[in-house]
Design an enzyme around this catalytic site. Structure first.
Site, short mmCIF file in Angstrom:
data_model
loop_
_atom_site.label_atom_id
_atom_site.label_comp_id
_atom_site.label_asym_id
_atom_site.label_seq_id
_atom_site.Cartn_x
_atom_site.Cartn_y
_atom_site.Cartn_z
CE LYS A 53 -10.08 -19.25 -8.79
NZ LYS A 53 -10.16 -20.36 -7.85
CD GLN A 97 -12.00 -20.60 -4.68
OE1 GLN A 97 -12.01 -20.84 -5.90
NE2 GLN A 97 -10.94 -20.09 -4.09
CG ASP A 120 -9.30 -26.08 -9.06
OD1 ASP A 120 -8.57 -25.12 -9.34
OD2 ASP A 120 -10.25 -26.03 -8.27
N1 GUN Z 1 -8.40 -21.85 -3.09
C1 GUN Z 1 -7.23 -21.19 -3.22
N2 GUN Z 1 -6.69 -21.43 -4.43
C2 GUN Z 1 -7.54 -22.25 -5.07
C3 GUN Z 1 -7.53 -22.84 -6.36
O1 GUN Z 1 -6.62 -22.67 -7.18
N3 GUN Z 1 -8.61 -23.63 -6.66
C4 GUN Z 1 -9.61 -23.85 -5.77
N4 GUN Z 1 -10.60 -24.66 -6.13
N5 GUN Z 1 -9.64 -23.32 -4.57
C5 GUN Z 1 -8.61 -22.52 -4.23
#
Ligand code: GUN
Length: 292
Positions: A53, A97, A120
């Site tokens: 990311k 995350q 998110d």
């Molecule tokens: N863990 C797995 N997928 C995601 C996501 O799209 N966002 C976040 N914050 N954590 C994750």
């Protein structure tokens, strides 16, 4: 039949080029898009996701950072960090995350993110957007899957979409987005009786299960569009250690009309949607600044 493979890597590349240009324009106005990712603990998969990311955001010209915390971090420490980021005008997007370590109240931490920085789309206010209520951000993975359907010209309205999985991150928002787009939607999960009978009715089948090769060819209607959201690394068997989706790609691609691969399908599109949401967060901040 051999399914058309929907190339998420190529689609995401085109989108990322467009977002890079928009980021440049915003930076020229003194508002370089800024994303901070909060990560706690040593979950190896989370570390890879976060690295990808940040890399994508940096390549698009964003001010992209992470703040790291140890496995034994407290809820209070993470709440304080979110508060700090909420108050930092250079940070337009905040992403915590998941999963967080078990002692942390993940719901409280997610809820503490300012809704206008919640790239998110997990905050309750943003989830309201899935009901057609207020909300600026749609969760990135389902948004990416919908964008794939849209760009590929897959008919949705009036079609039967079946989503396997009911998580808040993927299954539920995906089902609501398909509903908004006019599909008749069925959500299946671990308690569903006779799952193959359900999935065989699907014109659009979305697999968000978290089990490698869970969807087999006999579960798919000929000509259906199969979207594979799974990211698994089996510990044993012929695919041990390899990134594997929830769909048995080799067999299902002989039956389906369209299919997304893993890797190179929904994953890159999830990251593209994170860029889109961060640009949107920056534009929201600009509008707010103009009003004051
Ligand atoms: N863990 C797995 N997928 C995601 C996501 O799209 N966002 C976040 N914050 N954590 C994750």
């Amino acid at each position: 039949m051999s399914a058309k493979i929907i190339d998420g890597t190529a689609m995401a590349k085109r989108l990322r080029a467009a977002y890079t240009a928009r980021a440049e324009a915003l930076a020229a106005q003194g508002h370089r898009p800024g994303l901070t990712v909060v990560i706690a603990g040593d979950n190896p998969a989370s570390r890879v996701y976060v690295r990808n990311k940040i890399k994508a955001c940096t390549e698009a010209g964003f001010d992209s950072r992470d703040t790291e915390f140890p496995e034994d971090v407290s809820t209070a420490t993470l709440l304080a960090e979110v508060e700090r980021l909420n108050n930092d005008s250079k940070v337009h997007g905040i992403l915590v995350q998941l999963p967080l370590p078990p002692q942390v109240d993940a719901e409280a931490v997610t809820a503490a993110i300012a809704p206008h920085k919640d790239v998110d789309g997990f905050h309750a206010i943003n989830l309201g957007g899935l009901f057609g209520l207020a909300g600026d951000f749609v969760p990135c993975t389902p948004a990416g899957a919908m964008e794939m359907l849209r760009q590929e010209g897959i008919p949705i309205e009036g079609r039967h979409a079946v989503v396997i999985g009911r998580s808040n991150i993927v299954g539920k928002p995906m089902a609501l987005l398909l509903l908004q787009a006019g599909a008749t939607v069925t959500i299946c999960h671990s308690k569903t009786v006779d799952l193959p009978a359900m999935t065989r009715q699907a014109d659009i089948l979305v697999a968000a299960v978290g089990k490698a090769d869970f969807v087999t060819a006999d579960m798919v209607k000929p000509g259906a569009c199969v979207i594979d959201v799974g990211i698994n690394r089996p510990e044993s068997g012929p695919k041990a250690g390899k990134l594997t989706g929830d769909v048995d790609f080799a067999a299902v691609s002989q039956v389906a009309g369209w299919i997304t691969p893993v890797p190179g399908g929904v994953g890159p599109m999830t990251i593209a949607m994170l860029l889109a949401n961060t640009i949107k967060a920056t534009e929201i901040a600009l509008q707010k600044a103009a009003k004051t």
